[in-house]
Design an enzyme around this catalytic site. Structure first.
Site, PDB file in Angstrom:
ATOM      1  N   CYS A 171       0.804  -1.217   0.000  1.00 55.12           N
ATOM      2  CA  CYS A 171       0.000   0.000   0.000  1.00 55.12           C
ATOM      3  C   CYS A 171       0.840   1.271   0.000  1.00 55.12           C
ATOM      4  O   CYS A 171       0.339   2.333  -0.355  1.00 55.12           O
ATOM      5  CB  CYS A 171      -0.929   0.001   1.211  1.00 55.12           C
ATOM      6  SG  CYS A 171      -0.060   0.021   2.787  1.00 55.12           S
TER       7      CYS A 171
ATOM      8  N   ALA B  62      -4.954  -9.953   0.903  1.00 54.26           N
ATOM      9  CA  ALA B  62      -4.318 -10.063   2.216  1.00 54.26           C
ATOM     10  C   ALA B  62      -4.848  -9.029   3.200  1.00 54.26           C
ATOM     11  O   ALA B  62      -5.111  -9.343   4.374  1.00 54.26           O
ATOM     12  CB  ALA B  62      -2.803  -9.911   2.054  1.00 54.26           C
ATOM     13  N   TYR B  63      -5.011  -7.785   2.752  1.00 51.27           N
ATOM     14  CA  TYR B  63      -5.515  -6.748   3.655  1.00 51.27           C
ATOM     15  C   TYR B  63      -6.955  -7.014   4.067  1.00 51.27           C
ATOM     16  O   TYR B  63      -7.352  -6.767   5.197  1.00 51.27           O
ATOM     17  CB  TYR B  63      -5.400  -5.368   2.999  1.00 51.27           C
ATOM     18  CG  TYR B  63      -4.117  -4.661   3.339  1.00 51.27           C
ATOM     19  CD1 TYR B  63      -3.752  -4.465   4.666  1.00 51.27           C
ATOM     20  CD2 TYR B  63      -3.269  -4.190   2.346  1.00 51.27           C
ATOM     21  CE1 TYR B  63      -2.570  -3.833   4.993  1.00 51.27           C
ATOM     22  CE2 TYR B  63      -2.084  -3.563   2.660  1.00 51.27           C
ATOM     23  CZ  TYR B  63      -1.738  -3.378   3.978  1.00 51.27           C
ATOM     24  OH  TYR B  63      -0.561  -2.762   4.290  1.00 51.27           O
ATOM     25  N   ALA B  64      -7.742  -7.522   3.129  1.00 52.92           N
ATOM     26  CA  ALA B  64      -9.131  -7.839   3.461  1.00 52.92           C
ATOM     27  C   ALA B  64      -9.186  -8.925   4.532  1.00 52.92           C
ATOM     28  O   ALA B  64     -10.000  -8.861   5.464  1.00 52.92           O
ATOM     29  CB  ALA B  64      -9.880  -8.285   2.207  1.00 52.92           C
TER      30      ALA B  64
END
Length: 438
Positions: free
Chosen positions: A48, A195-197
């Site tokens: 990000c 991955a962030y979710a």
């Protein structure tokens, strides 16, 4: 072989530029390897707030050509001109490569110092490169050492016990902005299945949130919620879910984003305020969403500014671990670099021995006496090679391996050829997992 890296991060350029550079990141490594002999291995780390390419080149003289090849590919895939791309990336070579990656993997170079997601992203970057066949053996060792360093920092310092992450800081901000801090009453819509979710879902559950819906423009929501819970949304059910939501969180970075005018229409009759958390590098939500009445927009920059400063003692301990690991990695690399020279010296010496033994056998035949002579000579050669072998590794650990190679060429006329880079196999890193995009 020489390791190098191209680094563009939040510390040096704005996040919008990082996002633009990252367009097409998934194809950079494969394209660069097929397009330039100067690039013998590549691993891409795109998160990000950073876009980094770790590469391997045959020789130090090839690094500039390898960099140019990568810049050209990034320019072509992102649509940005080469001059801008080139200016955006800093180049690291030698010990700086491992030092930086180890610090990154340990969370010391993150917007949220000590964050835990980055270690997983580093690990997945290697797995992806292995699946695509772009990870050389040298890069595999580099990334495996980085992952081990991150584990050591987490286990041995307070940074690991804090459990901080970009997601957790974002949720803390959302709590502070909410009229009601109780997450058990909130309706949340998550965009993305990567991955962030996954990290977001886990942290929402920890805070007691149970009303979570998931949307993926790629249609992966059903499979995602099957293992994590929640409700899968499609394009039809997304609108009413957003209209009723207290919080929506963007984790996908897909080409489809929520526009401000569209959100205003969907939320026209919604009485409750909305907090929009955009964790996607390429923005899941139109920045003008933050200008709408009743909507608060949190971005990665918001998270960076709100991230707590870690205690100096914890940072010092973590830095010591990273520095020590980087030194150990470089020493091991230097020792490995003389392996070809040691092999060349042994091959040269044994070829002389074999030639002499052929003469002995031609004169005396395969007798017991000939066998005794061969046994004695081989033992003597082994003893003679012991000191040069030990000395080679000592010199390499001090960075003087080139002196050893030059001595072999001067004294014996032995030309040491470095082995070609070989792609790493799954056996070198047996972790078998993939990560999803939205």
């Amino acid at each position: 072989m020489v390791l190098f890296s191209l680094v563009a991060t939040h510390a040096d350029i704005d996040l919008e530029t990082v996002a633009q550079l990252s367009n097409g990141a998934s194809g950079v490594a494969t394209s660069a390897l097929s397009g330039s002999p100067a690039v013998t291995g590549a691993v891409v780390l795109a998160t990000c707030n950073r876009y980094e390419i770790y590469g391997e080149a045959p020789h130090a003289d090839d690094v500039e050509a390898a960099r140019a090849a990568l810049v050209s590919q990034i320019s072509e895939l992102s649509g940005l001109n080469e001059q801008l791309v080139s200016r955006s990336f800093g180049t690291r070579t030698g010990p700086e490569v491992s030092q930086h990656l180890f610090a990154v993997s340990a969370g010391l170079d993150s917007a949220v110092v000590g964050e835990r997601e980055i270690a997983g992203q580093v690990r997945r970057a290697l797995i992806t490169a292995q699946h695509e066949g772009t990870a050389s053996s040298g890069l595999v060792r580099l990334f495996q050492a980085a992952s081990k360093t991150a584990k050591d920092v987490g286990a041995q310092t307070a940074l690991g016990s804090r459990g901080l992450s970009i997601v957790s800081v974002a949720l803390d901000l959302a709590t502070d902005l909410s009229e009601n801090a109780d997450w058990t009453t909130k309706k949340v819509v998550v965009f993305g299945t990567g991955a962030y979710a996954g990290a977001t879902m886990a942290l929402l559950r920890e805070r007691g949130c149970t009303d979570i819906s998931v949307f993926s423009s790629s249609g992966r929501a059903e499979g995602f919620v099957a293992t994590r819970g929640g409700t899968a949304l499609d394009s039809e059910s997304l609108r009413p879910a957003v209209a009723a939501a207290d919080v929506m969180i963007g984790c996908s970075g897909s080409d489809t984003r929520v526009e401000a005018d569209e959100l205003a229409e969907v939320r026209a009759e919604s009485p409750q305020p909305l907090i929009a958390i955009d964790l996607a590098l390429t923005h899941d939500f139109d920045p003008e969403v933050g200008e709408l009445d009743g909507v608060e927009l949190l971005t990665l920059e918001s998270v960076r500014l709100a991230a707590p400063q870690e205690q100096a003692e914890s940072l010092a301990q973590a830095s010591d671990i990273v520095n020590g690991a980087a030194r150990a990695f470089e020493q091991e690399r230097e020792v490995r670099s003389v392996d070809s020279a040691i092999v060349a010296l042994r091959r040269h010496t044994m070829s002389v021995l074999d030639a002499e033994m052929e003469k002995v056998r031609a004169r005396h035949g395969c007798t017991a006496a000939a066998e005794e002579v061969e046994f004695a000579l081989r033992r003597m050669v082994k003893q003679l090679l012991h000191v040069p072998t030990v000395r080679a590794r000592e010199l390499a650990s001090n960075g003087q391996q080139d002196d050893y190679v030059a001595a072999l060429e001067t004294l014996y006329g032995i030309t040491v050829e470095q082995p070609a880079a070989t792609p790493a196999t799954q056996a070198e890193c047996p972790v078998d997992q993939r990560f999803e995009s939205a």
